[in-house]
Write a protein that holds these residues in place. Structure first.
Motif, mmCIF file in Angstrom:
data_model
loop_
_atom_site.group_PDB
_atom_site.id
_atom_site.type_symbol
_atom_site.label_atom_id
_atom_site.label_comp_id
_atom_site.label_asym_id
_atom_site.label_seq_id
_atom_site.Cartn_x
_atom_site.Cartn_y
_atom_site.Cartn_z
ATOM 1 N N VAL A 112 0.862 -1.180 0.000
ATOM 2 C CA VAL A 112 0.000 0.000 0.000
ATOM 3 C C VAL A 112 0.901 1.233 0.000
ATOM 4 N N VAL A 113 0.739 2.059 -1.025
ATOM 5 C CA VAL A 113 1.520 3.290 -1.154
ATOM 6 C C VAL A 113 0.564 4.469 -1.042
ATOM 7 N N ILE A 114 0.922 5.419 -0.198
ATOM 8 C CA ILE A 114 0.146 6.644 -0.043
ATOM 9 C C ILE A 114 0.833 7.714 -0.879
ATOM 10 N N ARG A 115 0.089 8.274 -1.792
ATOM 11 C CA ARG A 115 0.630 9.285 -2.709
ATOM 12 C C ARG A 115 0.050 10.637 -2.318
ATOM 13 N N LEU A 116 0.918 11.531 -1.834
ATOM 14 C CA LEU A 116 0.482 12.878 -1.489
ATOM 15 C C LEU A 116 0.447 13.728 -2.750
ATOM 16 N N ASP A 117 -0.564 14.541 -2.898
ATOM 17 C CA ASP A 117 -0.741 15.425 -4.057
ATOM 18 C C ASP A 117 -0.676 14.645 -5.371
ATOM 19 N N PRO A 118 -1.601 13.716 -5.593
ATOM 20 C CA PRO A 118 -1.533 12.855 -6.784
ATOM 21 C C PRO A 118 -1.589 13.615 -8.103
ATOM 22 N N ALA A 119 -2.186 14.798 -8.130
ATOM 23 C CA ALA A 119 -2.301 15.529 -9.394
ATOM 24 C C ALA A 119 -1.111 16.449 -9.653
ATOM 25 N N SER A 120 -0.214 16.588 -8.703
ATOM 26 C CA SER A 120 0.903 17.523 -8.876
ATOM 27 C C SER A 120 2.039 16.881 -9.670
ATOM 28 N N ASN A 121 2.977 17.736 -10.084
ATOM 29 C CA ASN A 121 4.156 17.248 -10.810
ATOM 30 C C ASN A 121 5.188 16.625 -9.881
ATOM 31 N N GLN A 122 5.094 16.918 -8.574
ATOM 32 C CA GLN A 122 6.053 16.388 -7.622
ATOM 33 C C GLN A 122 5.343 15.764 -6.418
ATOM 34 N N PRO A 123 4.669 14.640 -6.619
ATOM 35 C CA PRO A 123 4.008 13.992 -5.486
ATOM 36 C C PRO A 123 5.049 13.376 -4.552
ATOM 37 N N ALA A 124 4.650 13.103 -3.340
ATOM 38 C CA ALA A 124 5.489 12.382 -2.384
ATOM 39 C C ALA A 124 4.847 11.023 -2.148
ATOM 40 N N PHE A 125 5.675 10.021 -1.903
ATOM 41 C CA PHE A 125 5.190 8.654 -1.752
ATOM 42 C C PHE A 125 5.633 8.078 -0.412
ATOM 43 N N PHE A 126 4.706 7.397 0.266
ATOM 44 C CA PHE A 126 4.999 6.711 1.518
ATOM 45 C C PHE A 126 4.450 5.301 1.442
ATOM 46 N N LEU A 127 5.280 4.344 1.822
ATOM 47 C CA LEU A 127 4.888 2.939 1.873
ATOM 48 C C LEU A 127 4.343 2.647 3.260
ATOM 49 N N LEU A 128 3.153 2.063 3.332
ATOM 50 C CA LEU A 128 2.548 1.689 4.610
ATOM 51 C C LEU A 128 3.226 0.421 5.108
ATOM 52 N N LEU A 129 3.781 0.483 6.316
ATOM 53 C CA LEU A 129 4.454 -0.668 6.917
ATOM 54 C C LEU A 129 3.593 -1.198 8.052
ATOM 55 N N GLY A 130 2.701 -2.089 7.722
ATOM 56 C CA GLY A 130 1.809 -2.662 8.723
ATOM 57 C C GLY A 130 0.954 -1.595 9.370
ATOM 58 N N ASP A 131 0.835 -1.688 10.676
ATOM 59 C CA ASP A 131 0.012 -0.745 11.426
ATOM 60 C C ASP A 131 0.867 0.185 12.277
ATOM 61 N N SER A 132 2.179 0.291 11.959
ATOM 62 C CA SER A 132 3.040 1.034 12.874
ATOM 63 C C SER A 132 3.886 2.129 12.236
ATOM 64 N N ALA A 133 4.046 2.143 10.932
ATOM 65 C CA ALA A 133 4.975 3.112 10.342
ATOM 66 C C ALA A 133 4.696 3.339 8.863
ATOM 67 N N LEU A 134 5.287 4.421 8.376
ATOM 68 C CA LEU A 134 5.324 4.742 6.952
ATOM 69 C C LEU A 134 6.788 4.898 6.566
ATOM 70 N N GLU A 135 7.121 4.498 5.359
ATOM 71 C CA GLU A 135 8.481 4.679 4.850
ATOM 72 C C GLU A 135 8.422 5.584 3.631
ATOM 73 N N MET A 136 9.181 6.670 3.681
ATOM 74 C CA MET A 136 9.201 7.606 2.557
ATOM 75 C C MET A 136 9.953 6.969 1.392
ATOM 76 N N LEU A 137 9.329 7.001 0.217
ATOM 77 C CA LEU A 137 9.937 6.476 -0.999
ATOM 78 C C LEU A 137 10.498 7.640 -1.809
ATOM 79 N N ASP A 138 11.360 7.336 -2.772
ATOM 80 C CA ASP A 138 11.875 8.409 -3.617
ATOM 81 C C ASP A 138 10.852 8.774 -4.692
#
Length: 156
Positions: A112-138
């Motif tokens: 599960v990847v959370i995409r911030l600002d999906p319509a923008s040219n520079q979205p940020a991506f975070f990988l959901l790690l279970g129920d305890s953390a998010l990992e920032m992706l490039d």
């Protein structure tokens, strides 16, 4: 004897008709909400507001104190980045917008990847790690060189 064979054939035809009818009925029925959810891959974010925080790496500073809050009802987020971790600067940036949930990361189709600002040219991506953390992706949705340093822990 002829009557007995006729009854078998008649019964066989009726059973085939019933089977076809049930097959068509099953194929045309609408799935229940539970069935629809089970067809979707991966876990879902909870229905309550979730907050994550941590210190993310920075190229020209000691770190960025980061807080990300996800509001699932509106699919809105608030991201606060505090660059004053070293105490030298007083620079805090807050941005907000919408996010979307995407499924799949590389070969992991259930990620599960959370995409911030999906319509923008520079979205940020975070990988959901279970129920305890998010990992920032490039920017290419790939893990960072040091994934542990790019984690935000869920606030309890």
């Amino acid at each position: 004897m002829f009557q007995h064979d006729h009854d078998k054939n008649s019964l066989r035809k009726r059973l085939i008709r019933v089977f076809i009818f049930l097959l068509i009925l099953t194929a045309c029925s609408n799935p229940t909400p539970e069935e629809q959810e089970s067809d979707l891959p991966g876990p879902f974010l909870p229905s309550q507001t979730e907050s994550y925080s941590g210190i993310l790496p920075c190229n020209d500073c000691p770190g960025i104190r980061t807080s990300l809050t996800l509001f699932p009802d509106s699919l809105a987020y608030r991201l606060t980045e505090d660059f004053s971790v070293s105490g030298e600067q007083d620079s805090t940036m807050t941005r907000s917008g919408i996010y979307q949930i995407e499924y799949g990361l590389g070969e992991d189709t259930l990620a599960v990847v959370i995409r911030l600002d999906p319509a923008s040219n520079q979205p940020a991506f975070f990988l959901l790690l279970g129920d305890s953390a998010l990992e920032m992706l490039d920017a290419a949705r790939s893990p960072q060189a040091n994934p542990i340093a790019h984690r935000l822990r869920k606030n309890r």
